[in-house]
Write an enzyme that holds these catalytic residues in place. Structure first.
Site, PDB file in Angstrom:
ATOM      1  N   ASN A   1     -28.459   4.743  94.278  1.00  0.00           N
ATOM      2  CA  ASN A   1     -28.328   5.692  95.383  1.00  0.00           C
ATOM      3  C   ASN A   1     -29.657   6.450  95.531  1.00  0.00           C
ATOM      4  OD1 ASN A   1     -27.019   6.955  97.519  1.00  0.00           O
ATOM      5  ND2 ASN A   1     -26.355   8.661  96.242  1.00  0.00           N
TER       6      ASN A   1
ATOM      7  N   MET B   1     -29.832   5.444  88.305  1.00  0.00           N
ATOM      8  CA  MET B   1     -28.435   5.057  88.522  1.00  0.00           C
ATOM      9  C   MET B   1     -28.225   4.686  89.992  1.00  0.00           C
ATOM     10  SD  MET B   1     -26.059   7.140  85.906  1.00  0.00           S
ATOM     11  CE  MET B   1     -25.832   8.617  86.868  1.00  0.00           C
TER      12      MET B   1
ATOM     13  N   GLY C   1     -37.601  12.067  86.410  1.00  0.00           N
ATOM     14  CA  GLY C   1     -37.784  13.265  87.228  1.00  0.00           C
ATOM     15  C   GLY C   1     -37.563  14.528  86.397  1.00  0.00           C
TER      16      GLY C   1
ATOM     17  N   HIS D   1     -33.222   8.139  96.368  1.00  0.00           N
ATOM     18  CA  HIS D   1     -33.757   9.070  97.372  1.00  0.00           C
ATOM     19  C   HIS D   1     -35.248   9.241  97.096  1.00  0.00           C
ATOM     20  CE1 HIS D   1     -33.646  11.887  94.084  1.00  0.00           C
ATOM     21  NE2 HIS D   1     -32.333  11.738  93.963  1.00  0.00           N
ATOM     22  N   ALA D   2     -35.872  10.125  97.871  1.00  0.00           N
ATOM     23  CA  ALA D   2     -37.333  10.268  97.771  1.00  0.00           C
ATOM     24  C   ALA D   2     -37.787  10.684  96.367  1.00  0.00           C
ATOM     25  CB  ALA D   2     -37.815  11.274  98.801  1.00  0.00           C
ATOM     26  N   GLY D   3     -36.913  11.349  95.618  1.00  0.00           N
ATOM     27  CA  GLY D   3     -37.273  11.730  94.248  1.00  0.00           C
ATOM     28  C   GLY D   3     -37.476  10.486  93.373  1.00  0.00           C
ATOM     29  N   HIS D   4     -36.577   9.512  93.516  1.00  0.00           N
ATOM     30  CA  HIS D   4     -36.740   8.273  92.748  1.00  0.00           C
ATOM     31  C   HIS D   4     -37.992   7.512  93.202  1.00  0.00           C
ATOM     32  CE1 HIS D   4     -32.185   8.694  92.602  1.00  0.00           C
ATOM     33  NE2 HIS D   4     -32.505   8.606  91.322  1.00  0.00           N
TER      34      HIS D   4
ATOM     35  N   GLN E   1     -22.158   7.985  80.140  1.00  0.00           N
ATOM     36  CA  GLN E   1     -22.645   9.357  80.314  1.00  0.00           C
ATOM     37  C   GLN E   1     -21.767  10.189  81.246  1.00  0.00           C
ATOM     38  OE1 GLN E   1     -26.474   7.746  81.978  1.00  0.00           O
ATOM     39  NE2 GLN E   1     -26.446   9.590  83.228  1.00  0.00           N
TER      40      GLN E   1
END
Ligand code: PAF
Length: 280
Positions: free
Chosen positions: A28, A26, A142, A30-33, A57
């Protein structure tokens, strides 16, 4: 990297690419994406990412309007990470007519679903649409959104989609806070306290590893500890990994999940844990 906004362009581009790995988001980012994109790169397939803030959602009193939208920065990050194609459709492109068919997944009303009615139906519906549009061979999600990952694995299995779903470990800040697009909502004092959710899950996990089996009591104590530190606790639950339902004392493959609010920000996290085998 091309950014495409229509389904027709996407389909044509994907046909040229052949088998692809897919990272739905979605935005925005960050390092997780970006870890999802890197994991996709290791699989050796061209990578398609999507950025779409899915209205389906979000509940009526949730943060759809406030949800951070940062397509330019997202595009730069995806390009730098080696993504091949970005699909960034408008709401009208994704939902040209009212979405009257939807999917009500199992477990839609438990854990996060209990306080977010309709959320997982919205997630499953948009992900199925995206899967139909992209037709990926692999899709990466994730593990921070553990219930989402569990539900999407079921979606792929039960609808016989020829897609391998890959769960990628949560990326954390130095203090342990799971990276999330919503962390930006936290004020500085809230951010300073935010790793407590992760610490609480760790405490529960450590007790399980040490042999504690009264799950209800562990959950209750963890919820109380968080509440005492100013959190509004949604739930702390110890679930069986295989079913994401309440773990029996004899289950050994477990996941401890938590959701709680700090001020107006709802945070979620989880920890997989193996309990020592039950002595008979
Ligand atoms: O995890 C997310 O970012 C979203 O729920 C997803 C899977 C992209 C569906 O909108």
């Amino acid at each position: 990297m091309h950014t495409l906004h229509t389904v027709a362009e996407l389909r044509a581009a994907v046909q040229r690419l052949g088998a692809v790995a897919f990272v739905p988001t979605m935005g925005n980012l960050h390092a997780g994406h970006i870890a999802l994109v890197h994991a996709a790169r290791h699989r050796g397939l061209p990578i398609v990412a999507s950025v779409f803030v899915n209205p389906l959602q979000f509940g009526p009193s949730e943060d759809l309007a406030a949800y951070p939208r940062s397509l330019d920065a997202d595009t730069e990050q995806l390009l730098a990470a080696g993504c091949d194609l970005l699909f960034a459709p408008s709401v009208a492109e994704m939902y040209p007519e009212a979405q009257t068919f939807s999917i009500i997944p199992p477990l839609a009303d438990t854990l996060c679903g209990a306080s977010r009615p309709g959320h997982f139906a919205g997630v499953a519906t948009v992900v199925l649409k995206l899967f139909n549009m992209v037709q990926p061979r692999l899709a990466l999600f994730g593990k921070k959104d553990y219930q989402q990952l569990f539900i999407l694995r079921g979606l792929v299995r039960q609808f016989n989609l020829p897609i391998e779903v890959i769960g990628i470990d949560t990326v954390r800040a130095e203090d342990g806070l799971a990276l999330s697009s919503r962390n930006g909502y936290l004020s500085a004092p809230e951010r300073a306290k935010a790793a407590r959710l992760y610490q609480t899950l760790n405490t529960v996990a450590a007790a399980i590893v040490a042999g504690a089996r009264d799950h209800a009591r562990l959950e209750r104590e963890a919820e109380t500890r968080l509440s005492e530190h100013g959190w509004q606790v949604d739930y702390i639950r110890i679930c069986a990994l295989a079913t994401l339902t309440a773990a029996a004392p004899t289950d050994t493959a477990l996941v401890v999940l938590g959701a709680a609010r700090l001020g107006n920000t709802r945070l979620i996290d989880n920890l997989e844990v193996t309990s020592p085998p039950h002595a008979l």
